[in-house]
Design a protein around this motif. Sequence first.
Motif, PDB file in Angstrom:
ATOM      1  N   ASP A  83      -9.006 -16.209   9.479  1.00 19.13           N
ATOM      2  CA  ASP A  83      -9.997 -16.166   8.421  1.00 19.13           C
ATOM      3  C   ASP A  83     -10.536 -15.187   7.632  1.00 19.13           C
ATOM      4  N   ALA A  84     -11.789 -14.950   8.703  1.00 17.13           N
ATOM      5  CA  ALA A  84     -12.184 -13.834   8.454  1.00 17.13           C
ATOM      6  C   ALA A  84     -11.833 -12.381   7.927  1.00 17.13           C
ATOM      7  N   LEU A  85     -11.516 -12.406   8.212  1.00  9.36           N
ATOM      8  CA  LEU A  85     -10.112 -11.036   8.115  1.00  9.36           C
ATOM      9  C   LEU A  85      -9.411 -11.384   6.396  1.00  9.36           C
ATOM     10  N   LEU A  86      -9.060 -12.547   6.461  1.00  9.45           N
ATOM     11  CA  LEU A  86      -8.107 -12.878   5.651  1.00  9.45           C
ATOM     12  C   LEU A  86      -9.522 -12.585   4.372  1.00  9.45           C
ATOM     13  N   ALA A  87     -10.458 -13.245   4.350  1.00  9.21           N
ATOM     14  CA  ALA A  87     -11.334 -12.959   3.242  1.00  9.21           C
ATOM     15  C   ALA A  87     -11.539 -11.858   3.266  1.00  9.21           C
ATOM     16  N   THR A  88     -12.078 -10.809   3.842  1.00  4.10           N
ATOM     17  CA  THR A  88     -12.361  -9.433   3.380  1.00  4.10           C
ATOM     18  C   THR A  88     -11.572  -8.531   4.663  1.00  4.10           C
ATOM     19  N   PRO A  89     -10.209  -8.426   4.345  1.00  5.08           N
ATOM     20  CA  PRO A  89      -9.595  -7.974   4.663  1.00  5.08           C
ATOM     21  C   PRO A  89     -10.413  -5.920   4.781  1.00  5.08           C
ATOM     22  N   PRO A  90      -9.531  -5.682   5.882  1.00  2.04           N
ATOM     23  CA  PRO A  90     -10.266  -4.159   6.280  1.00  2.04           C
ATOM     24  C   PRO A  90      -9.104  -3.334   5.752  1.00  2.04           C
ATOM     25  N   LEU A  91      -9.063  -3.088   4.479  1.00  3.30           N
ATOM     26  CA  LEU A  91      -7.987  -2.458   4.040  1.00  3.30           C
ATOM     27  C   LEU A  91      -8.642  -0.732   4.277  1.00  3.30           C
ATOM     28  N   ARG A  92      -7.513   0.176   4.432  1.00  2.00           N
ATOM     29  CA  ARG A  92      -7.404   1.931   4.018  1.00  2.00           C
ATOM     30  C   ARG A  92      -6.805   1.935   3.382  1.00  2.00           C
ATOM     31  N   ARG A  93      -6.591   3.830   2.533  1.00  3.71           N
ATOM     32  CA  ARG A  93      -6.464   4.077   1.648  1.00  3.71           C
ATOM     33  C   ARG A  93      -4.427   3.259   1.075  1.00  3.71           C
ATOM     34  N   ALA A  94      -4.114   3.757   2.117  1.00  3.08           N
ATOM     35  CA  ALA A  94      -2.876   3.493   1.919  1.00  3.08           C
ATOM     36  C   ALA A  94      -2.562   1.870   1.201  1.00  3.08           C
ATOM     37  N   ALA A  95      -3.448   1.130   1.440  1.00  2.17           N
ATOM     38  CA  ALA A  95      -3.456  -0.554   0.927  1.00  2.17           C
ATOM     39  C   ALA A  95      -3.382  -0.724  -0.679  1.00  2.17           C
ATOM     40  N   ALA A  96      -4.187   0.546  -1.394  1.00  4.56           N
ATOM     41  CA  ALA A  96      -3.373   0.224  -2.302  1.00  4.56           C
ATOM     42  C   ALA A  96      -2.159   0.964  -3.325  1.00  4.56           C
ATOM     43  N   ASP A  97      -1.138   1.451  -2.168  1.00  2.00           N
ATOM     44  CA  ASP A  97      -0.018   1.656  -2.983  1.00  2.00           C
ATOM     45  C   ASP A  97       0.520   0.203  -3.459  1.00  2.00           C
ATOM     46  N   THR A  98       1.652   1.235  -4.463  1.00  2.00           N
ATOM     47  CA  THR A  98       1.973   0.785  -5.000  1.00  2.00           C
ATOM     48  C   THR A  98       3.876   0.269  -6.097  1.00  2.00           C
ATOM     49  N   THR A  99       3.443   1.424  -4.854  1.00  2.00           N
ATOM     50  CA  THR A  99       5.333   2.280  -5.246  1.00  2.00           C
ATOM     51  C   THR A  99       6.497   2.070  -3.838  1.00  2.00           C
ATOM     52  N   GLY A 100       5.474   1.326  -2.635  1.00  2.00           N
ATOM     53  CA  GLY A 100       6.838   1.434  -1.731  1.00  2.00           C
ATOM     54  C   GLY A 100       6.560   2.059  -0.673  1.00  2.00           C
ATOM     55  N   LYS A 101       6.301   3.164  -1.053  1.00  2.00           N
ATOM     56  CA  LYS A 101       6.237   4.548  -0.025  1.00  2.00           C
ATOM     57  C   LYS A 101       5.250   4.075   1.370  1.00  2.00           C
ATOM     58  N   ALA A 102       3.990   3.166   0.974  1.00  2.00           N
ATOM     59  CA  ALA A 102       3.582   2.672   2.413  1.00  2.00           C
ATOM     60  C   ALA A 102       4.140   1.912   3.443  1.00  2.00           C
ATOM     61  N   VAL A 103       4.513   1.110   2.725  1.00  2.00           N
ATOM     62  CA  VAL A 103       5.490   0.220   3.424  1.00  2.00           C
ATOM     63  C   VAL A 103       6.751   1.073   4.125  1.00  2.00           C
ATOM     64  N   SER A 104       7.498   1.249   3.098  1.00  2.00           N
ATOM     65  CA  SER A 104       8.323   2.182   3.956  1.00  2.00           C
ATOM     66  C   SER A 104       8.172   3.220   4.916  1.00  2.00           C
ATOM     67  N   LYS A 105       6.819   3.378   4.755  1.00  2.00           N
ATOM     68  CA  LYS A 105       6.808   4.849   5.998  1.00  2.00           C
ATOM     69  C   LYS A 105       6.883   3.873   7.160  1.00  2.00           C
ATOM     70  N   ALA A 106       6.083   2.495   7.193  1.00  2.00           N
ATOM     71  CA  ALA A 106       5.528   2.194   8.803  1.00  2.00           C
ATOM     72  C   ALA A 106       7.132   1.644   9.268  1.00  2.00           C
ATOM     73  N   VAL A 107       8.159   0.776   7.906  1.00  2.00           N
ATOM     74  CA  VAL A 107       9.024   0.466   9.086  1.00  2.00           C
ATOM     75  C   VAL A 107       9.983   1.787   9.409  1.00  2.00           C
ATOM     76  N   ARG A 108       9.572   3.095   8.793  1.00  2.00           N
ATOM     77  CA  ARG A 108      10.017   3.900   9.188  1.00  2.00           C
ATOM     78  C   ARG A 108      10.192   4.165  11.233  1.00  2.00           C
ATOM     79  N   LYS A 109       8.829   4.514  10.747  1.00  2.00           N
ATOM     80  CA  LYS A 109       8.524   4.563  11.647  1.00  2.00           C
ATOM     81  C   LYS A 109       8.432   4.304  12.731  1.00  2.00           C
ATOM     82  N   ASP A 110       8.108   2.270  12.644  1.00  2.00           N
ATOM     83  CA  ASP A 110       8.545   1.971  14.184  1.00  2.00           C
ATOM     84  C   ASP A 110      10.681   2.238  13.945  1.00  2.00           C
ATOM     85  N   PHE A 111      11.446   2.034  12.821  1.00  2.00           N
ATOM     86  CA  PHE A 111      12.561   2.398  13.374  1.00  2.00           C
ATOM     87  C   PHE A 111      12.930   4.163  14.064  1.00  2.00           C
TER      88      PHE A 111
END
Length: 504
Positions: free
Chosen positions: A353-381
């Motif tokens: 609950d505390a994490l969701l209330a005050t999330p520890p966001l990093r710089r990539a969290a502000a990305d709106t292009t989908g690149k940060a999400v795509s990068k994470a998936v590609r890294k796992d793949f």
Amino acid sequence: MADIKREIERKYEADENAGLSDLPDLTRVPGVSAVIDKGVAELDAVYYDTADQRLAAASLTLRRRTGGDDAGWHLKLPVSDGVRDEIRAPLSDTVPRALAGLVRSRVRDAELVPVVRLLSARDVRHLVDGSGGLLAEVSLDRVRAERLSGGDGTAEWTEIEVELADDGDPAFLDKVEKKLRKAGVSRSTSASKLVRALDETGRKARKEPVVAAPPVTAGDHVLAYVRAQRDAIVELDPAVRRDVFDAVHSMRVATRRLRSTFRSYGNVLDRGVTDPLRDELKWLAGELGVDRDQEVLTERLTAALTGLPRPLLAGPVRGRLRTWAHARRSGSRRRLVAVLDGGRYLNLLVSLDALLATPPLRRAAADTTGKAVSKAVRKDFDKLSALVGQAVDLPPGEGRDLAIHEARKKTKRTRYAAELATPVLGGPAKSLVGDMKSLQGLLGEHQDSVMARLTLRDLAAQAHAAAESAFTYGVLYGREERLAASVETALPEAWETIRNGTNV
């Protein structure tokens, strides 16, 4: 001792001066032969909740009721629209322990206090078929609500309830409703008496649900996925305690999804904060897994025995398997409930609950292009690709078995990362989820075979020590070995197809 009743009902508005005699002739409802007057019952119910109404916010109701033929404590858990599981316990002065446990994931350390008292005069009719069997109960309730905490208001109203008989066909309620609607009776706008009482006796005191804004940034999408898994754990808690089918497995999957998300999306959420949560989630998954893997393995071996021709069954194989399964069971039901009642589990929920209330966001969290999400998936793949390649290159044996197992775990993580990414990346991520599910099934079959062979080897040794034939265990071992070999043979082509078709 609590008992459970599936309640399927519908509520309708009624004029305050109306009576059941004012309703249309319900004997004209198809299937109804008679309407039997059961008289009027005086009901007195006190509803309990936390001061900030956590149960009401989750559509749960907990009450102590006297009067009528079901006096006692009632906890109602939502199943679907108009369907609830009512769990009952005998009358007592305090909330029964069994019911308090079922709401603990919501209540945590807060106190349950009386919030509303409902006094109802219930005029009841039974709709019965030609043999006298109950089809549904129709009641007209004249209700007076008194606020006990969070306000001091009162309210009065009249409503009609139609409750389906146990094991009845829900379609019968449609027939009754059709007749009521023709008479001008409309559905109630309140989901329950408690909701209406809270609304009409002090709306300001009621905690209104917060509607989350649609995800936009990478951080929004990750937090939405985390929130969904946190909610799944909390919502599944009562079902796990009640030993509802597949509840333990589903909660375990939610913990895995959270752990994988914290690892995969370390570019979005600070791992300095999430790593300790991953450790606690691993602990919880382990507690949930006690006996579960054992049950799966027992089912596999039992099915294999069932499929063997009689000439291949030598010695008391079934009896030894039952003895082995029973000896390894840890009585985990009681232990698991103790875990869910424990401070470590509740602290984990508080931390989420505390994490969701005050999330520890990093710089990539502000990305709106989908690149940060795509990068994470590609890294796992890419990591998965390396593990599969390693497994394929190794010779058959223990080393390859371990490599395939590691690839299976990475497959799950990639699948969950792609699930999260689907709202952002669309079709490619959705396709990857399907590919990972297929690969997970293939690799899972291999791991199950590995574990089955280890067990069969142990059982064979026990049988030999007891001067029993070990022949059947050898037959089953050989079948499992061939099955694993077929997976290993199929893996390179299956992986090549997946790799060539991935464009995340």
